[in-house]
Design a protein around this motif. Sequence first.
Motif, PDB file in Angstrom:
ATOM      1  N   ALA A  19       0.830  -1.206   0.000  1.00 49.43           N
ATOM      2  CA  ALA A  19       0.000   0.000   0.000  1.00 49.43           C
ATOM      3  C   ALA A  19       0.868   1.262   0.000  1.00 49.43           C
ATOM      4  O   ALA A  19       0.524   2.271  -0.630  1.00 49.43           O
ATOM      5  N   THR A  20       1.996   1.207   0.706  1.00 53.46           N
ATOM      6  CA  THR A  20       2.941   2.328   0.689  1.00 53.46           C
ATOM      7  C   THR A  20       3.492   2.542  -0.708  1.00 53.46           C
ATOM      8  O   THR A  20       3.649   3.682  -1.175  1.00 53.46           O
ATOM      9  N   TRP A  21       3.805   1.454  -1.383  1.00 52.41           N
ATOM     10  CA  TRP A  21       4.297   1.526  -2.763  1.00 52.41           C
ATOM     11  C   TRP A  21       3.254   2.188  -3.659  1.00 52.41           C
ATOM     12  O   TRP A  21       3.581   3.020  -4.506  1.00 52.41           O
ATOM     13  N   LEU A  22       1.979   1.833  -3.448  1.00 50.27           N
ATOM     14  CA  LEU A  22       0.915   2.446  -4.244  1.00 50.27           C
ATOM     15  C   LEU A  22       0.831   3.945  -3.972  1.00 50.27           C
ATOM     16  O   LEU A  22       0.653   4.742  -4.902  1.00 50.27           O
ATOM     17  N   VAL A  23       0.960   4.348  -2.715  1.00 49.64           N
ATOM     18  CA  VAL A  23       0.961   5.769  -2.374  1.00 49.64           C
ATOM     19  C   VAL A  23       2.137   6.476  -3.041  1.00 49.64           C
ATOM     20  O   VAL A  23       1.992   7.554  -3.620  1.00 49.64           O
ATOM     21  N   TYR A  24       3.310   5.857  -2.964  1.00 49.93           N
ATOM     22  CA  TYR A  24       4.506   6.446  -3.564  1.00 49.93           C
ATOM     23  C   TYR A  24       4.343   6.581  -5.075  1.00 49.93           C
ATOM     24  O   TYR A  24       4.720   7.586  -5.670  1.00 49.93           O
ATOM     25  N   ARG A  25       3.767   5.543  -5.670  1.00 49.40           N
ATOM     26  CA  ARG A  25       3.610   5.519  -7.126  1.00 49.40           C
ATOM     27  C   ARG A  25       2.655   6.605  -7.612  1.00 49.40           C
ATOM     28  O   ARG A  25       2.849   7.185  -8.696  1.00 49.40           O
ATOM     29  N   THR A  26       1.614   6.890  -6.855  1.00 49.78           N
ATOM     30  CA  THR A  26       0.554   7.793  -7.304  1.00 49.78           C
ATOM     31  C   THR A  26       0.674   9.193  -6.724  1.00 49.78           C
ATOM     32  O   THR A  26      -0.223  10.014  -6.943  1.00 49.78           O
ATOM     33  N   ARG A  27       1.736   9.465  -5.977  1.00 49.00           N
ATOM     34  CA  ARG A  27       1.860  10.788  -5.356  1.00 49.00           C
ATOM     35  C   ARG A  27       1.946  11.865  -6.427  1.00 49.00           C
ATOM     36  O   ARG A  27       2.576  11.656  -7.473  1.00 49.00           O
ATOM     37  N   PRO A  28       1.309  13.017  -6.198  1.00 48.27           N
ATOM     38  CA  PRO A  28       1.355  14.095  -7.182  1.00 48.27           C
ATOM     39  C   PRO A  28       2.775  14.586  -7.399  1.00 48.27           C
ATOM     40  O   PRO A  28       3.614  14.540  -6.504  1.00 48.27           O
ATOM     41  N   ALA A  29       3.053  15.057  -8.586  1.00 49.04           N
ATOM     42  CA  ALA A  29       4.381  15.579  -8.906  1.00 49.04           C
ATOM     43  C   ALA A  29       4.631  16.856  -8.110  1.00 49.04           C
ATOM     44  O   ALA A  29       3.719  17.537  -7.670  1.00 49.04           O
ATOM     45  N   GLY A  30       5.886  17.172  -7.936  1.00 51.71           N
ATOM     46  CA  GLY A  30       6.223  18.401  -7.224  1.00 51.71           C
ATOM     47  C   GLY A  30       7.234  18.192  -6.127  1.00 51.71           C
ATOM     48  O   GLY A  30       7.777  19.153  -5.593  1.00 51.71           O
TER      49      GLY A  30
END
Length: 308
Positions: A143-154
Amino acid sequence: MSNWFGFRTPSLRFLFAWAVADLAANILLVVTGGAVRVTGSGLGCPTWPQCGDGKYTPPVSYHGLIEFGNRMLTWVLVVVAIGAWLAAMRYRPKDRVARKLATWVALGIPLQAVIGGITVLTKLNPWVVALHFVLTMAIISLATWLVYRTRPAGAAASVDEVALPRDSVIARLGLLLAWVVYLLTWITVYLGTVVTGSGPHSGDEHSHRNGLQPTQATQLHVDAVWTLVGATIGLLALAFLAHLAWRRASLWFAAILILQGVIGYVQYLTHLPMLLVILHMFGSALLMTGATFLLLSAVEAGRTRDLS
C-alpha cells in the motif's frame, strides 16, 4: 452522479487519495488488532466465520464486542481497497504498476481475513498469529508503494542535491544500504512477533505461548534493532555527506526508528502496559511504511539518473 463520484474519470490526486486511505485503513487494522491482543479479547468470538453458537453477532460481553469490532473493520478495508482498485483501473493514462499494486492489496484483504480466522480456530497459536501480522505488514508495504507511485508531482530534489550516475560507487552503496535497511526492518518486525508470542499479551489467558523464554526472545529482537540502527546511521551519513536525493526519506525513517525504539524500551521497563504495546504495534506499521518509502526513493533516484 454524472462522474460516478469521481470514478468515471479519476484524476491522479483522486487515485492518490484512495491510495492513502488504503494505507491508513491497514495501519488502523494493526492498532485495533493490538487492542484485541492486549485486552485478552482474541477469543471473544470463539469461532470463525461465526462469532459463537452459530451466530454472526457477538455475545454481549466486553471481549466479544472488541473482537467483533475488529472483524467489522475488515469490511471497511474491503470498501477502501475496492475504491482504490477502481480508481487505479479507471485512471488514464494506464498505469500498469498502480493497477497491479491495487490488485495485490485488494486480494490481500480476504487472505488476511482467512488467516485471522485460522488464528481463532487454532486458539491463537502464536506462530499463526505471527503469520497474520506479517501478512498485514506485507499489505502495508504494498500500500505504501501504491501511495509512492501515485503521489502528485512536485516533490523535486533540492538544488544542492548531487545528480550521481547510477553506476557510481556512492549511488550503488546507497542503494545497497537502502535494501539492507528494508530487509533488516522485516527481520526486526518478525522477531517482534516472536517476542509477543513468548510474552504475556497472548490475546487470551488460556492460549498457548511459543515456548521461548521472553528474555531470550527479547534479546534477539534487540540485537536486530541495534543492527538496524547501525545500518540506518551509515545510510544517513552517506545520504547527507553526498547530498543524495533521498536523504529526506532517510531522515524520516531514522526519526520513526528512534521513536519506535524509545517506546520499545519504555514498554519493557514498565512491564508492557497496554497503551504502550498498542503504540509499539502502530510504530511497527509506521516503520514498515518508512522503510518501503526509503527504498523506493533510492531506487527511483537511480532510475532518474539513468534518464538524465
